[in-house]
Design an enzyme around this catalytic site. Structure first.
Site, mmCIF file in Angstrom:
data_model
loop_
_atom_site.group_PDB
_atom_site.id
_atom_site.type_symbol
_atom_site.label_atom_id
_atom_site.label_comp_id
_atom_site.label_asym_id
_atom_site.label_seq_id
_atom_site.Cartn_x
_atom_site.Cartn_y
_atom_site.Cartn_z
ATOM 1 N N ASP A 192 0.830 -1.138 0.096
ATOM 2 C CA ASP A 192 0.027 -0.131 -0.012
ATOM 3 C C ASP A 192 0.882 1.289 -0.090
ATOM 4 O OD1 ASP A 192 1.056 -0.131 2.589
ATOM 5 O OD2 ASP A 192 -0.919 -0.113 3.508
ATOM 6 N N SER A 193 2.242 0.972 -0.037
ATOM 7 C CA SER A 193 3.232 2.138 -0.237
ATOM 8 C C SER A 193 2.914 2.783 -1.514
ATOM 9 C CB SER A 193 4.606 1.664 -0.023
ATOM 10 O OG SER A 193 4.713 0.515 -0.574
ATOM 11 N N ASP B 97 -0.946 -6.381 -0.604
ATOM 12 C CA ASP B 97 -1.528 -5.610 0.858
ATOM 13 C C ASP B 97 -2.894 -5.455 0.800
ATOM 14 O OD1 ASP B 97 0.280 -5.012 2.864
ATOM 15 O OD2 ASP B 97 1.001 -3.188 2.048
ATOM 16 N N LYS C 278 -0.873 -9.486 2.727
ATOM 17 C CA LYS C 278 -0.292 -9.130 3.827
ATOM 18 C C LYS C 278 -1.358 -8.098 4.505
ATOM 19 C CE LYS C 278 3.059 -5.731 3.663
ATOM 20 N NZ LYS C 278 2.312 -4.720 4.721
ATOM 21 N N GLU D 289 -1.462 -5.679 8.524
ATOM 22 C CA GLU D 289 -0.924 -4.894 9.575
ATOM 23 C C GLU D 289 -1.660 -5.324 10.874
ATOM 24 O OE1 GLU D 289 -0.154 -0.816 8.954
ATOM 25 O OE2 GLU D 289 0.726 -1.362 6.781
ATOM 26 N N GLU E 18 9.114 -4.161 10.774
ATOM 27 C CA GLU E 18 9.299 -2.916 10.439
ATOM 28 C C GLU E 18 9.877 -2.205 11.394
ATOM 29 O OE1 GLU E 18 6.596 -1.148 7.649
ATOM 30 O OE2 GLU E 18 7.565 0.885 7.464
HETATM 31 O O1 KIV Z 1 3.579 -1.007 1.679
HETATM 32 C C1 KIV Z 1 4.673 -1.485 1.723
HETATM 33 O O2 KIV Z 1 5.518 -1.011 1.018
HETATM 34 C C2 KIV Z 1 5.172 -2.280 2.772
HETATM 35 C C3 KIV Z 1 6.636 -2.542 3.060
HETATM 36 C C4 KIV Z 1 7.273 -1.501 3.426
HETATM 37 C C5 KIV Z 1 6.801 -3.634 4.068
HETATM 38 O O3 KIV Z 1 4.381 -2.732 3.743
#
Ligand code: KIV
Length: 262
Positions: A42-43, A81, A110, A112, A179
């Site tokens: 989600d970055s 994500d 993934k 969080e 992280e």
């Molecule tokens: O969204 C992302 O890029 C991440 C990484 C920083 C692990 O969750």
């Protein structure tokens, strides 16, 4: 690489290399590289769309990027994500979000945090969806954490993080991102778990590492966190190329005869 290889890598003490990727052109290059795993993180909200946090990411955004990455790869393991709050509503809503992410081409999701997510993770895993956990600095909770800060700094926080890591494993996660946690704590958690840990700002002793592609390529002029290693001065190389093009056009040197149709 498939989901079973993660534990196998840990058992063989072989480091797992994960990199974020969001688009087709970059994915084709990653496909030809020795990177093991692609994270469509989600970055994307920040590095592809210019938002200040990951919170504006939504399922549509993530799915669009997964589809692009999928078209550029053939055998890379792709993790999608789950964006902010997409797995915190009803189980039915979570399943709809996960269904879309998996059908877009992810091989795993993934998410969080662990508190309140234990049953969701267990249900997804029992439903055939591999889940990667993410602890320490969880950027979707930046407002709760009071900023992007290293986590697990005092004894209480250390104990909580160790318990949370065990809970991720017990819930069925196949791997865990750590992280921004102190290296010695990441090492303890890595030893505590059967599943591999993938670190970002978590020192050398995790079972693998992940970086954001734009950080690795040095494409940003912004603040560089301590844990980022720039493998390319990409921003300067891109700038030089853009300026060479502009100068050539303005100076009448582009296109040349050989670049023109007769
Ligand atoms: O969204 C992302 O890029 C991440 C990484 C920083 C692990 O969750």
């Amino acid at each position: 690489m498939n989901v079973l290889d993660f534990k196998a890598c840990k058992n063989r003490a072989e480091k797992i290399v994960m990199l974020t990727c969001y688009d087709y052109t970059s994915a084709r290059i990653v496909q030809d590289s020795e990177v093991d795993v692609i994270l469509v993180g989600d970055s994307a909200a920040m590095v592809m769309h210019g938002h200040g946090t990951t919170i504006p990411a939504d399922v549509d955004m993530i799915c669009r990027h997964i589809e692009s990455v999928g078209r550029g790869t053939s055998d890379k393991f792709i993790i999608g994500d789950l964006p902010f709050l997409s797995f915190r509503q009803s189980l039915a809503d979570t399943l709809r979000a996960v269904d879309r992410v998996m059908k877009a081409g992810a091989h795993a999701v993934k998410l969080e945090g662990i508190e309140g997510n234990e049953d969701t993770i267990a249900h997804l895993v029992k439903s055939g969806v591999p889940v990667m956990g993410h602890l320490g600095l969880t950027p979707q909770s930046v407002n709760q954490l009071g900023g992007y800060k290293v986590q697990g700094r005092d004894d209480n926080a250390v104990e909580i993080l160790k318990q949370q890591a065990l809970s991720c494993e017990q819930a069925g996660c196949f791997a865990l991102v750590l992280e921004c946690v102190p290296g010695p704590l990441a090492a303890v958690i890595t030893d505590l778990l059967q599943i591999p840990t993938i670190g970002i700002g978590a020192g050398q002793h995790t079972d693998g590492q992940v970086l954001v592609m734009q950080d690795l390529l040095g494409l940003s002029a912004d603040f560089k966190p301590k844990f980022v290693r720039r493998y390319l001065n990409g921003r300067q190389l891109w700038l030089d190329a853009f300026n060479s093009y502009a100068n050539d056009v303005k100076g009448g040197r582009f296109p040349a005869e050989s670049e023109s149709y007769k």
